[in-house]
Design an enzyme around this catalytic site. Structure first.
Site, PDB file in Angstrom:
ATOM      1  N   ASN A  34       0.876  -1.180   0.000  1.00  0.00           N
ATOM      2  CA  ASN A  34       0.000   0.000   0.000  1.00  0.00           C
ATOM      3  C   ASN A  34       0.911   1.227   0.000  1.00  0.00           C
ATOM      4  O   ASN A  34       1.502   1.557   1.025  1.00  0.00           O
ATOM      5  CB  ASN A  34      -0.884  -0.036   1.261  1.00  0.00           C
ATOM      6  CG  ASN A  34      -1.674   1.239   1.457  1.00  0.00           C
ATOM      7  OD1 ASN A  34      -1.751   2.088   0.561  1.00  0.00           O
ATOM      8  ND2 ASN A  34      -2.267   1.392   2.639  1.00  0.00           N
ATOM      9  N   LYS A  83       0.132   4.272  -0.292  1.00  0.00           N
ATOM     10  CA  LYS A  83      -0.496   5.473   0.292  1.00  0.00           C
ATOM     11  C   LYS A  83      -0.252   6.676  -0.631  1.00  0.00           C
ATOM     12  O   LYS A  83      -0.217   6.498  -1.846  1.00  0.00           O
ATOM     13  CB  LYS A  83       0.023   5.708   1.714  1.00  0.00           C
ATOM     14  CG  LYS A  83      -0.105   4.434   2.567  1.00  0.00           C
ATOM     15  CD  LYS A  83       0.084   4.648   4.039  1.00  0.00           C
ATOM     16  CE  LYS A  83      -0.065   3.310   4.751  1.00  0.00           C
ATOM     17  NZ  LYS A  83      -0.021   3.423   6.197  1.00  0.00           N
ATOM     18  N   HIS A 128      -9.561   1.300   4.990  1.00  0.00           N
ATOM     19  CA  HIS A 128      -8.288   1.496   5.703  1.00  0.00           C
ATOM     20  C   HIS A 128      -8.508   2.476   6.855  1.00  0.00           C
ATOM     21  O   HIS A 128      -9.286   3.427   6.731  1.00  0.00           O
ATOM     22  CB  HIS A 128      -7.239   2.035   4.725  1.00  0.00           C
ATOM     23  CG  HIS A 128      -5.855   2.008   5.296  1.00  0.00           C
ATOM     24  ND1 HIS A 128      -5.422   2.943   6.200  1.00  0.00           N
ATOM     25  CD2 HIS A 128      -4.832   1.151   5.121  1.00  0.00           C
ATOM     26  CE1 HIS A 128      -4.179   2.654   6.562  1.00  0.00           C
ATOM     27  NE2 HIS A 128      -3.793   1.565   5.908  1.00  0.00           N
ATOM     28  N   GLU A 183      -6.812   4.866   7.872  1.00  0.00           N
ATOM     29  CA  GLU A 183      -6.544   6.274   7.547  1.00  0.00           C
ATOM     30  C   GLU A 183      -7.746   6.910   6.858  1.00  0.00           C
ATOM     31  O   GLU A 183      -8.012   8.100   7.024  1.00  0.00           O
ATOM     32  CB  GLU A 183      -5.271   6.380   6.690  1.00  0.00           C
ATOM     33  CG  GLU A 183      -4.029   6.138   7.548  1.00  0.00           C
ATOM     34  CD  GLU A 183      -2.829   5.588   6.806  1.00  0.00           C
ATOM     35  OE1 GLU A 183      -2.806   5.607   5.566  1.00  0.00           O
ATOM     36  OE2 GLU A 183      -1.890   5.118   7.493  1.00  0.00           O
ATOM     37  N   GLU A 208      -5.500  -4.839  10.654  1.00  0.00           N
ATOM     38  CA  GLU A 208      -4.482  -3.810  10.831  1.00  0.00           C
ATOM     39  C   GLU A 208      -4.790  -2.996  12.088  1.00  0.00           C
ATOM     40  O   GLU A 208      -5.501  -1.978  12.014  1.00  0.00           O
ATOM     41  CB  GLU A 208      -4.469  -2.855   9.630  1.00  0.00           C
ATOM     42  CG  GLU A 208      -4.103  -3.492   8.323  1.00  0.00           C
ATOM     43  CD  GLU A 208      -3.512  -2.458   7.365  1.00  0.00           C
ATOM     44  OE1 GLU A 208      -2.446  -2.728   6.803  1.00  0.00           O
ATOM     45  OE2 GLU A 208      -4.098  -1.377   7.196  1.00  0.00           O
ATOM     46  N   GLY A 253       2.253   2.102  10.772  1.00  0.00           N
ATOM     47  CA  GLY A 253       3.216   3.186  10.630  1.00  0.00           C
ATOM     48  C   GLY A 253       3.947   3.555  11.904  1.00  0.00           C
ATOM     49  O   GLY A 253       4.564   4.620  11.982  1.00  0.00           O
ATOM     50  N   SER A 301       3.276  -2.243  10.379  1.00  0.00           N
ATOM     51  CA  SER A 301       4.716  -2.293  10.664  1.00  0.00           C
ATOM     52  C   SER A 301       5.353  -3.642  10.310  1.00  0.00           C
ATOM     53  O   SER A 301       6.251  -4.104  11.014  1.00  0.00           O
ATOM     54  CB  SER A 301       4.989  -1.917  12.127  1.00  0.00           C
ATOM     55  OG  SER A 301       4.581  -0.580  12.363  1.00  0.00           O
TER      56      SER A 301
HETATM   57  P1  PGA Z   1       2.773   0.197   7.624  1.00  0.00           P
HETATM   58  O1  PGA Z   1       1.317   0.450   6.977  1.00  0.00           O
HETATM   59  O2  PGA Z   1       3.283  -1.104   7.034  1.00  0.00           O
HETATM   60  O3  PGA Z   1       3.592   1.385   7.186  1.00  0.00           O
HETATM   61  O4  PGA Z   1       2.592   0.095   9.089  1.00  0.00           O
HETATM   62  C1  PGA Z   1       0.425  -0.618   6.770  1.00  0.00           C
HETATM   63  C2  PGA Z   1      -0.836  -0.101   6.137  1.00  0.00           C
HETATM   64  O5  PGA Z   1      -1.249   1.015   6.439  1.00  0.00           O
HETATM   65  O6  PGA Z   1      -1.462  -0.818   5.331  1.00  0.00           O
END
Ligand code: PGA
Length: 254
Positions: free
Chosen positions: A10, A12, A93, A95, A165, A171, A211
């Site tokens: 992803n 982003k 997601h 976010e 997640e 993140g 992560s």
């Molecule tokens: P990350 O993000 O691997 O940077 O923690 C995962 C995601 O948001 O799908």
């Protein structure tokens, strides 16, 4: 891991055309690791360019609108991303739920639209740190998923994946523990079976995200009930992303 490991990047809001060289490198490396299914979800603007370059990996989107078309300035429909070459879409997601106020009902409408347009769906779910501290993580995820997933999928189970997640792991460099992951993936599998029946419910893949790095991927991917990973930061370079794909082959062999 039961099925072919599914490793999805992803990107982003990262990536201009300069990033196409990374996509090409990921695609070339994926051709050498056919035991793993590798895919990336770049920003909308790179879906078609990546689709044109890729021979092995699938390209997807990070969101879509729930309507087929109309006066929705700035929005992009599922049919449009499919037309650009996308084979799947990430929905719900954290976010998007947090920054765009996406409700479970909206996410479900998007999933219906995506499946109707022939796309595969990766449905995200996950609790906040506060919810986990209160001991309500399992109840929260069950409720969120039940309200976000399409109520019926008939025989489309292969088209659906769920990504667990936890928000506190996305993140942050602080991945969930194998115990947390095993517990929640078990809960999600039981929910899928109760929603869709034994046969279809068993076919939906359950990914872990939050992560994941080349350093922890082997451990995470060998946890019971983990069918793959949704990777943010570590998917932005071919080196680190394919390090995770390699760990997936190793976890599968073990
Ligand atoms: P990350 O993000 O691997 O940077 O923690 C995962 C995601 O948001 O799908």
């Amino acid at each position: 891991m039961s099925s072919r490991p599914y490793i999805v990047g992803n990107w982003k809001m990262h990536g201009t055309r300069a990033m196409l060289s990374e996509a090409r490198a990921i695609d070339r490396a994926a051709q050498r690791h056919m035991k793993v299914e590798v895919a990336i979800a770049p920003p909308y603007t790179l879906i078609h360019p990546v689709h044109r370059e890729a021979e092995q990996i699938a390209v997807g989107a990070q969101d879509c609108h729930e309507q087929e078309g109309g006066a929705f300035t700035g929005e992009i429909s599922a049919a449009m991303i499919a037309d650009a070459g996308a084979k799947f879409v990430i929905l719900g997601h954290s976010e998007r739920r947090t920054h765009h106020g996406e409700s479970d009902a909206l996410v479900r409408a998007k999933a219906d639209a995506a499946l109707a347009a022939g796309l595969r769906v990766i449905m995200c779910c996950g609790e906040s740190a506060k919810t986990r501290e209160m001991g309500r993580a399992v109840a929260f995820v069950k409720k969120q998923l039940k309200a976000s997933l399409p109520p019926q999928i008939e025989s489309a189970a292969e088209k659906l994946s769920v990504a667990y997640e936890p928000i506190w792991a996305v993140g942050t460099g602080n991945a969930a523990t194998p115990d947390n992951i095993a517990e929640m993936h078990g809960v999600i599998r039981a929910l899928l079976v109760s929603l869709y029946g034994e046969e279809q419910g068993a076919k939906v893949r359950i990914l872990y995200g939050g992560s994941v790095t080349p350093g922890n991927a082997a451990e995470i991917l060998s946890v019971d009930g983990v069918d793959g990973a949704l990777v943010g930061g570590a998917s932005l370079t071919a080196d680190s992303f394919m390090g995770i794909a390699l760990a997936a082959t190793e976890a599968d062999d073990s």
